[in-house]
Structures are given as structure tokens and as C-alpha cells.
Write a protein that holds these residues in place. Structure first.
Motif, short mmCIF file in Angstrom:
data_model
loop_
_atom_site.label_atom_id
_atom_site.label_comp_id
_atom_site.label_asym_id
_atom_site.label_seq_id
_atom_site.Cartn_x
_atom_site.Cartn_y
_atom_site.Cartn_z
N ASN A 105 0.83 -1.20 0.00
CA ASN A 105 0.00 0.00 0.00
C ASN A 105 0.86 1.25 0.00
O ASN A 105 0.60 2.21 -0.74
CB ASN A 105 -0.93 -0.03 1.21
CG ASN A 105 -1.90 1.13 1.23
OD1 ASN A 105 -1.60 2.18 1.78
ND2 ASN A 105 -3.07 0.95 0.63
N ASN A 128 -12.20 2.20 -0.77
CA ASN A 128 -11.82 1.42 0.40
C ASN A 128 -12.95 1.18 1.40
O ASN A 128 -13.07 0.07 1.94
CB ASN A 128 -10.63 2.11 1.08
CG ASN A 128 -10.04 1.30 2.19
OD1 ASN A 128 -9.85 1.79 3.30
ND2 ASN A 128 -9.75 0.03 1.93
N LEU A 176 -4.95 0.04 -4.15
CA LEU A 176 -4.86 0.71 -2.86
C LEU A 176 -6.01 0.29 -1.94
O LEU A 176 -5.81 0.04 -0.74
CB LEU A 176 -4.89 2.23 -3.05
CG LEU A 176 -3.60 2.89 -3.57
CD1 LEU A 176 -3.85 4.35 -3.92
CD2 LEU A 176 -2.49 2.77 -2.55
N THR A 179 -5.49 -3.52 -0.77
CA THR A 179 -4.39 -3.72 0.17
C THR A 179 -4.70 -3.13 1.53
O THR A 179 -4.48 -3.76 2.57
CB THR A 179 -3.07 -3.13 -0.36
OG1 THR A 179 -3.26 -1.75 -0.73
CG2 THR A 179 -2.56 -3.91 -1.56
N PHE A 180 -5.26 -1.92 1.56
CA PHE A 180 -5.53 -1.31 2.86
C PHE A 180 -6.78 -1.89 3.52
O PHE A 180 -6.86 -1.97 4.74
CB PHE A 180 -5.66 0.21 2.74
CG PHE A 180 -5.51 0.89 4.07
CD1 PHE A 180 -4.27 0.93 4.69
CD2 PHE A 180 -6.58 1.47 4.70
CE1 PHE A 180 -4.12 1.54 5.93
CE2 PHE A 180 -6.44 2.08 5.94
CZ PHE A 180 -5.20 2.12 6.56
#
Length: 316
Positions: A105, A128, A176, A179-180
């Protein structure tokens, strides 16, 4: 995705939210909001370091984070928990996985800032929250009421419009978000405190970071390490990395992943404004509409959260 084998105490935490106490929930909200404010303005620091290179920045921020966290643990005598984490094979596998997700990330995000793609990075952090909602529903059995469902639906529409505005598949944004999102899940389920868990993660990554810094100096010379201004900025990546992650780790263990997910609109909204107003990235009408819908989604979710808090207080 299948989860790694978990220790009994880790598996138990996945069955239900960890804390229902109102004070703990309030502290979790404050910590999470502070973390997202830090992350919102973080591109300014990385843009100032754009001549350094994304891999070297991530290596340096890993090492300076480790130093800061080590000092915090030394003051609080918290190394015992770190030893327990690193000597338990099952827990160590979870720590290794969360470390890999975190470093990936970091690399993606710093590279996006360096290459003038902060708008797409902010789009990734708009996505996210939906990843967090999906993870919460699939792995933690979380369910949403009607207003929360409406808020999520508005967010889905906003994200679809944002994708149209980009005009291409947002690979940086999706990476992003994934991964987060999964990093947040493993930090929620890992049997560790915020500081000890993050120290263990940076400790796992530190040998690779140190090796890269040594290689870079050996092949390219001191470079930014010989420039007092750049070196100061590199040192600042330590607290700029560790402080919001500590706040996030504190908050995520006290809140539902759905709540964490909706609050995360704050950081990409700030990044969005920084990209347009400070970095001069192009903003078209489609993206602007999506931005407005994102805030509408957050307003609906926030209203529902305050309404439920008021009802709980009245019942008490």
C-alpha cells in the motif's frame, strides 16, 4: 480469499465487534478521525520528496517508524508483547501478511503521488470503505440497517461515476483499496496492541528496508542523505507514518468495520482537494458530481450514527 490459520484468540475476535462500551467507541471515533486527517495531508510531504524515489521513501519511512515505535515501547515497557507476537508462529504469519499488505500500500501510494496521480489515489480510498463493508459482512457477520444501506448505495453510485470520470480502469485505486482494506481486517483480528503490532510489522519489514537503503547508497552515493532539508523530510516520514497508523489501529479495534469504512471518506476528500488546489491535477464535472455524492453518503451514515447514539442514551 481464504484466511491463514488463526490462533484461538484471534478467531474469537472475528465473531463479533470487540467493544460495545460507549466511551471506548467515542475514543475509537476520535482516533480514527485524527488518523484520516493525517492521511489526508500526507501527499504534501511525499510531493516534497518526489526526487528521492518511491522505494527509497518507503524504506526510509519503515526504518524511522521503527525507531519512533521502539522509543514508545521502551518508555512503556511494551517489548514483552512484541516478543510474544514474534515467537508465536501462527501470529507471526498474520503479522507477516499484514506487513506485506502495508508495504504494498505504501509503495503504490507514494508512487501515485510522485507520478501526479493523487486524484486516482483518492479514488482508491473512496473505494476502500466499500471493501471494508464487504469484509465486515463476509468475515465478521456485520449487518446494516436501512439508512446505512442507503448510504452505501449512494457511495456505490458515486464510485461508478468516478470510474467514468477517470476514463480507464483505475488499477492504482483498486489496488490501494484492496491492500488497505485487508490490512485493516488483519489489524482488527490480530491479538496485539496498536504499538506492539505496528512495531512487529515494521520490524519484519526493516531488514529489507535497510538492505535497500544500503544498496542505494552503495550504488548512487549519499544522495538525499547529504541534503539537510531532504534528510529532515525523510526523518519526518517516521512520525508521519507511525502516528496515524497507531491511531488507526486503536480505532479499528473499537469500531465496526462499517463505521471505519464510512469515516474513511475524510482522508480521500482532503487528498482530492490537495490534488486539485495545490498540485493542479485536472478536475472534470463528472468527478465533481461523484465527490458531492460521496459527501452525501457520509452525511446519511453520520446522521444514522448520531440517531442510534441518541437512542442508546435514551434507553440507558
Amino acid at each position: 480469499m481464504t484466511l491463514p490459520e488463526q490462533a484461538p484468540e484471534v478467531a474469537a475476535t472475528t465473531a463479533a465487534p470487540l467493544v460495545a462500551d460507549p466511551i471506548q467507541s467515542r475514543n475509537g471515533v476520535l482516533a480514527a478521525l485524527a488518523a484520516y486527517l493525517f492521511w489526508g495531508f500526507l501527499p504534501i510531504l511525499f510531493r516534497a520528496l518526489d526526487s528521492v524515489g518511491s522505494v527509497l521513501i518507503v524504506a526510509e519511512r519503515t526504518l524511522f517508524s521503527l525507531v519512533l515505535l521502539g522509543i514508545i515501547l521502551a518508555v512503556g515497557a511494551g517489548f514483552r508483547e512484541v516478543r510474544q507476537l514474534l515467537t508465536n508462529w501462527r501470529t507471526l504469519r498474520i503479522i507477516a501478511l499484514s506487513t506485506a499488505l502495508l508495504v504494498a500500500n505504501w509503495l503504490l501510494y507514494v508512487w501515485a503521488v510522485e507520478t501526479g496521480q493523487v486524484l486516482e489515489a483518492s479514488f482508491g480510498y473512496f473505494i476502500n470503505p466499500l471493501v471494508n463493508v464487504a469484509i465486515g459482512m463476509i468475515f465478521l457477520g456485520e449487518r446494516q440497517n436501512r439508512l446505512q444501506t442507503i448510504a452505501i448505495a449512494i457511495a456505490v453510485v458515486a464510485i461508478g461515476i468516478q470510474a467514468v470520470g477517470l476514463g480507464k480502469f483505475p488499477s492504482i485505486a483498486v489496488s490501494l483499496a484492496l491492500t488497505f482494506g485487508f490490512y485493516g481486517f488483519f489489524r482488527k483480528t490480530a491479538p496485539s496492541g496498536p504499538t506492539s503490532g505496528l512495531f512487529a510489522e515494521t520490524m519484519v519489514a526493516a531488514p529489507f528496508a535497510l538492505a535497500y537503503v544500503a544498496f542505494d547508497i552503495a550504488t548512487k552515493g549519499l544522495g538525499p542523505h547529504a541534503d539537510p532539508t531532504m534528510m529532515t523530510l525523510l526523518v519526518l516520514t517516521g512520525p508521519a507514518t507511525a502516528v496515524p497508523l497507531l491511531l488507526f489501529a486503536y480505532g479499528v479495534r473499537r469500531l465496526r468495520l462499517t463505521t471505519i469504512g464510512m469515516f474513511q471518506y475524510l482522508a480521500p476528500s482532503i487528498q482530492f482537494l490537495v490534488a486539485v488546489m495545490l498540485f493542479g491535477e485536472h478536475l472534470n464535472g463528472t468527478r465533481l458530481v461523484s465527490f458531492g455524492l460521496i459527501w452525501l453518503s457520509l452525511a446519511v451514515f453520520s446522521y444514522d450514527s448520531f440517531r442510534q447514539r441518541g437512542a442508546n442514551r435514551a434507553a440507558a
